[in-house]
Design an enzyme around this catalytic site. Structure first.
Site, PDB file in Angstrom:
ATOM      1  N   GLU A 188       1.192  -1.307  -0.156  1.00 35.94           N
ATOM      2  CA  GLU A 188      -0.208  -0.136  -0.053  1.00 35.94           C
ATOM      3  C   GLU A 188       1.075   1.833   0.337  1.00 35.94           C
ATOM      4  O   GLU A 188       0.665   2.826  -0.010  1.00 35.94           O
ATOM      5  CB  GLU A 188      -1.285   0.035   1.302  1.00 35.94           C
ATOM      6  N   TYR A 226     -14.923  16.281  18.963  1.00 31.62           N
ATOM      7  CA  TYR A 226     -13.714  16.201  19.381  1.00 31.62           C
ATOM      8  C   TYR A 226     -13.501  14.206  17.677  1.00 31.62           C
ATOM      9  O   TYR A 226     -12.130  14.438  16.685  1.00 31.62           O
ATOM     10  CB  TYR A 226     -12.964  14.230  19.322  1.00 31.62           C
TER      11      TYR A 226
END
Length: 216
Positions: free
Chosen positions: A75, A121
């Protein structure tokens, strides 16, 4: 301890922490970290985040050549796309975390912002998370898709695959990844419930207070 040795130890430590808490499994997921000289440390292909040997973590040049350690994850194009388009990126984390993958399969999510605004958050640490289409693992086209965002996103969700998060350093990337998975879990738990999300005015206050990249 040298910079590279300390960084390898940190990768192994945080990778094991995520593995032990079920955020990744088997040999899935990968991590990269950019060193001060521009070279990268990357978790090796086929390795488990729960049992990484710091000395075997791949060290590759800016050109992609292996300098030491085992062969890197397939990846790599996904990781380098973030470094190329977001100059402040110091680390990238990619997982196959269960709730995030599950959310990517839901037909009614917003592809431009897959996470509902449930908590401050989630907004503070991630901004808007873009849904990218399905790619065969290792396909360089994943990197092209990230480059197509022109550095405007710190996090993406690959359909039927998993999330990718970039951060200023490894701790920041890991914490943001954990927030993404937690928010995805909340979103799934609340499906079918008329949950009270943050409204536009509340979102705006969070974005301004914490200088969040809240792209259109």
């Amino acid at each position: 301890m040298s910079e590279i040795s300390a960084a390898r130890e940190q990768i192994a430590l945080l990778a094991k922490s995520m593995f032990d808490r079920g955020l990744t499994h088997g040999s899935s997921g990968n991590i990269s970290l950019r060193l001060s000289d521009g070279t990268l440390l990357v978790t090796p292909t086929g390795s488990s985040m729960g049992t990484l040997d710091p000395a075997r973590i791949s060290h590759i040049s800016e050109a992609g050549d292996l300098l030491s350690g085992d062969n890197p994850t397939k990846e790599i194009p996904l990781h380098t796309a973030f470094y190329e388009t977001r100059q402040k990126t110091g680390a990238v984390v990619h997982l196959h975390s269960c709730h995030s993958v599950a959310l990517s399969l839901c037909p009614d999510i917003d592809p431009d912002n897959v996470l509902p605004p449930l908590t401050a958050y989630g907004i503070m640490q991630l901004g808007k998370v873009k849904l990218l289409p399905f790619f065969v693992p290792g396909d360089p086209a994943m990197g092209d898709a990230v480059r197509g965002l022109a550095g405007k996103r710190t996090a993406v969700l690959l359909a039927n695959h998993g999330p990718v998060v970039a951060g200023k350093d490894l701790e920041a990337a890991v914490y943001a990844m954990e927030e993404l998975e937690a928010t995805a879990r909340l979103a799934l738990l609340l499906r079918g419930v008329a949950a009270t999300s943050l409204n536009p005015e509340q979102i705006s206050r969070v974005v301004k207070r914490f200088d969040v990249e809240w792209t259109e």
